[in-house]
Design an enzyme around this catalytic site. Structure first.
Site, PDB file in Angstrom:
ATOM      1  N   LYS A  75     -13.349  13.469 -18.107  1.00 31.16           N
ATOM      2  CA  LYS A  75     -13.584  12.110 -17.594  1.00 31.16           C
ATOM      3  C   LYS A  75     -13.374  11.017 -18.649  1.00 31.16           C
ATOM      4  O   LYS A  75     -12.845   9.953 -18.348  1.00 31.16           O
ATOM      5  CB  LYS A  75     -14.997  11.993 -17.002  1.00 31.16           C
ATOM      6  CG  LYS A  75     -15.192  12.808 -15.732  1.00 31.16           C
ATOM      7  CD  LYS A  75     -16.590  12.593 -15.166  1.00 31.16           C
ATOM      8  CE  LYS A  75     -16.826  13.481 -13.960  1.00 31.16           C
ATOM      9  NZ  LYS A  75     -18.130  13.228 -13.321  1.00 31.16           N
ATOM     10  N   ASP A  78     -19.212   8.067  -9.144  1.00 30.50           N
ATOM     11  CA  ASP A  78     -20.464   8.835  -9.229  1.00 30.50           C
ATOM     12  C   ASP A  78     -21.690   8.002  -8.859  1.00 30.50           C
ATOM     13  O   ASP A  78     -22.570   8.460  -8.131  1.00 30.50           O
ATOM     14  CB  ASP A  78     -20.644   9.411 -10.645  1.00 30.50           C
ATOM     15  CG  ASP A  78     -19.709  10.586 -10.913  1.00 30.50           C
ATOM     16  OD1 ASP A  78     -19.280  11.247  -9.950  1.00 30.50           O
ATOM     17  OD2 ASP A  78     -19.397  10.826 -12.095  1.00 30.50           O
TER      18      ASP A  78
END
Ligand code: ATR
Length: 290
Positions: A72, A108
């Protein structure tokens, strides 16, 4: 993304390792349910290959994809455009192509909030959160909670320096009061919490008792865990046994996936009880000992 609506688009999830990812199952379900002629596949990319993979992406035939551990942060540095949320977090979990350029965001925090909206909608009335853990997931949730109006954010972490670093980094971006704490403070802090969040990996895949007594929590407090293997983590089990409102972590996985699907395939998918059951059945099948 109207230009890609009618093609058989292909999307991916990249990680290392990637076998455990439920994203192909989830997106595959939506593709089938919505009768969209696209594909979504898991691609294992070793850390030393990530730069090449991203550089070649515009010519790969993929329209975008998801990024998971450990890529990420690396992908954040490699994309052409990132939105505000990805920039603050320094991490990207969703990619798409637009005019040949790679765009990145991070869903997220959105997934976390949407899960609470579904199962404990009054969480938005809360002001004080105690969040356990200071890893990547915690960062996304802290930022989302700050933006959602939580004015007091207490970050508890075994390694205090990590909590302190988040406070320093995020304070300029949020109106909230952020405070770092070590684990010893946790029990006393619980009395203030409208929302208690576990982002640590404690209890993931095992049944050990959660090392925090929750009895100081207010009666109306909402308790949530981002771990969903097992679905009823030792943390949630403890909260449930004390009759607190609990929200498990599976919905965060389902909700964080929806914005990416819409980007790649042109339709916003629904998170339904049938989808949840479908993923849950797979989780139970793969972990029969839980
Ligand atoms: P993620 O990016 O998924 O949030 P991570 O960066 O590995 O994962 O973070 C895991 C979190 O769980 C950290 O906050 C970690 O605490 P440290 O920063 O002190 O390592 C926390 N954690 C993991 N195991 C723990 C344990 N046994 N006791 C307390 N905290 C634990």
């Amino acid at each position: 993304m109207s230009n890609i609506e009618h093609e058989a688009n292909s999307a991916f999830v990249i990680g290392w390792p990637i076998e455990h990812s439920r994203s192909p199952l989830l997106h595959g379900y939506w593709l089938k349910y919505l009768k969209i002629p696209g594909t979504y596949e898991a691609v294992a990319i070793a850390p030393e290959k990530i730069e090449t993979f991203i550089k070649l992406l515009p010519k790969s035939g993929f329209v975008g994809g998801n990024v998971t551990v450990p890529h990420k942060e690396a992908v954040f540095r490699l994309v052409d455009h990132k939105d505000e949320i990805a920039t603050v977090l320094g991490a990207v979990n969703t990619l798409w192509l637009e005019d040949g350029k790679i765009h990145g965001t991070n869903t997220d925090g959105y997934g976390f909030c949407a899960n609470l909206d579904e199962f404990a909608p009054n969480w938005r009335q809360g002001k004080t959160v105690v969040i356990l853990g200071a890893g990547g997931a915690s960062r996304a949730i802290i930022y989302a909670l700050g933006k959602a109006g939580y004015s007091q954010i207490h970050i508890v972490n075994r390694t205090l320096a990590r909590a302190e670093a988040i406070v320093e980094e995020f304070s300029p971006h949020l109106e909230s009061d952020l405070q770092p704490h070590s684990w010893e403070d946790a029990s006393d802090l619980l009395g203030k919490a409208d929302l208690l969040v576990n982002t640590t990996s404690i209890g993931m895949g095992d049944n050990a008792e959660f090392p925090l007594d929750l009895s100081n929590l207010k009666e109306q407090a909402i308790v949530t865990d981002i771990v969903y293997t097992p679905l009823l983590t030792p943390f949630l089990k403890s909260a449930k046994s004390m009759r607190y409102k609990t929200v498990d972590g599976l919905g965060m996985l389902l909700h964080q996936a929806a914005p990416g699907f819409e980007k790649w395939f042109g339709t916003r998918p629904n998170i339904t009880p049938a989808l949840r059951q479908y993923i849950l059945t797979d989780l139970t099948k793969k972990e029969p000992h839980k």
